[in-house]
Motif scaffolding. Structure first.
Motif, PDB file in Angstrom:
ATOM      1  N   LYS A   1     -51.656  13.217  -1.266  1.00 30.98           N
ATOM      2  CA  LYS A   1     -52.481  13.235  -0.059  1.00 30.98           C
ATOM      3  C   LYS A   1     -53.737  12.393  -0.293  1.00 30.98           C
ATOM      4  O   LYS A   1     -54.282  12.357  -1.385  1.00 30.98           O
TER       5      LYS A   1
ATOM      6  N   ASP B   1     -61.132  19.176   0.079  1.00 33.30           N
ATOM      7  CA  ASP B   1     -59.760  19.692   0.182  1.00 33.30           C
ATOM      8  C   ASP B   1     -59.575  20.489   1.475  1.00 33.30           C
ATOM      9  O   ASP B   1     -58.577  20.337   2.177  1.00 33.30           O
TER      10      ASP B   1
ATOM     11  N   HIS C   1     -59.483  18.262   4.475  1.00 34.90           N
ATOM     12  CA  HIS C   1     -58.164  17.621   4.571  1.00 34.90           C
ATOM     13  C   HIS C   1     -57.171  18.556   5.268  1.00 34.90           C
ATOM     14  O   HIS C   1     -56.407  18.115   6.129  1.00 34.90           O
ATOM     15  N   GLU C   2     -57.198  19.839   4.907  1.00 35.69           N
ATOM     16  CA  GLU C   2     -56.322  20.832   5.563  1.00 35.69           C
ATOM     17  C   GLU C   2     -56.635  20.918   7.059  1.00 35.69           C
ATOM     18  O   GLU C   2     -55.717  20.964   7.887  1.00 35.69           O
TER      19      GLU C   2
ATOM     20  N   ARG D   1     -58.062  18.601   8.924  1.00 34.98           N
ATOM     21  CA  ARG D   1     -57.645  17.322   9.517  1.00 34.98           C
ATOM     22  C   ARG D   1     -56.144  17.338   9.821  1.00 34.98           C
ATOM     23  O   ARG D   1     -55.709  17.008  10.924  1.00 34.98           O
ATOM     24  N   GLU D   2     -55.348  17.753   8.852  1.00 33.38           N
ATOM     25  CA  GLU D   2     -53.896  17.784   9.030  1.00 33.38           C
ATOM     26  C   GLU D   2     -53.498  18.766  10.139  1.00 33.38           C
ATOM     27  O   GLU D   2     -52.642  18.458  10.972  1.00 33.38           O
ATOM     28  N   ALA D   3     -54.124  19.936  10.147  1.00 30.01           N
ATOM     29  CA  ALA D   3     -53.803  20.950  11.163  1.00 30.01           C
ATOM     30  C   ALA D   3     -54.177  20.469  12.561  1.00 30.01           C
ATOM     31  O   ALA D   3     -53.407  20.664  13.517  1.00 30.01           O
TER      32      ALA D   3
ATOM     33  N   PHE E   1     -54.528  17.286  13.586  1.00 30.53           N
ATOM     34  CA  PHE E   1     -53.617  16.202  13.979  1.00 30.53           C
ATOM     35  C   PHE E   1     -52.246  16.746  14.382  1.00 30.53           C
ATOM     36  O   PHE E   1     -51.595  16.203  15.275  1.00 30.53           O
ATOM     37  N   SER E   2     -51.810  17.842  13.759  1.00 28.66           N
ATOM     38  CA  SER E   2     -50.525  18.451  14.127  1.00 28.66           C
ATOM     39  C   SER E   2     -50.591  19.144  15.482  1.00 28.66           C
ATOM     40  O   SER E   2     -49.611  19.171  16.223  1.00 28.66           O
TER      41      SER E   2
END
Length: 146
Positions: free
Chosen positions: A3, A66, A69-70, A72-74, A76-77
């Motif tokens: 990642k 970290d 990043h979690e 951001r990913e959530a 974007f999903s």
């Protein structure tokens, strides 16, 4: 697959030209229909007779990056975003200066606004970032998020 962790931290205040340059870079992207921007600014609150002159931000940087990043990913999903940019100050930021800049872009305004709001709320609730309010009498206290 590894990642890529984006660094969200900026030393000191987030300068208005940095913000305007970030916005200007998106004018060439023709698939964006809306942007939502949140700017967190240091208030000159008066607490127990002392006036806040600045906030000094510290963070557990590795853990905060970290966790961001979690988030951001959530986000974007969950949302159909084109772009997401997050910047948070470290060090001393004076009253009136910007300490948090969240910028989301999407095809539609509702998506951009809802995603931006969720990011701000999650940053405040989940990231290990602390602010020490520095008062005009040189006293200080740890800031409590309200």
């Amino acid at each position: 697959m590894s990642k890529t962790i984006k660094n969200i931290f900026i030393e000191g205040a987030i300068h208005p030209t940095f913000i305007s340059d970030s916005i200007a870079k998106h004018s060439s992207k023709k698939d964006i229909g809306a942007h939502s921007i949140f700017l967190g600014q240091i208030r000159q609150d008066v607490i127990d007779g002392a006036t806040v002159q600045a906030i000094e931000y510290t963070a557990y940087e590795t853990m905060a990056l970290d966790k961001m990043h979690e988030i951001r990913e959530a986000v974007f999903s969950k949302y159909d975003l084109t772009c997401m940019h997050v910047y948070h100050s470290l060090g001393v930021v004076n009253a009136g200066e910007i300490c948090l800049f969240v910028f989301t872009s999407s095809k539609h305004r509702t998506v951009a606004m809802e995603a931006c709001n969720e990011i701000v709320e999650r940053i405040k609730a989940e990231l290990p970032i602390w602010g020490k309010e520095i008062f005009n009498d040189e006293s200080y206290q740890w800031k409590v998020n309200r």
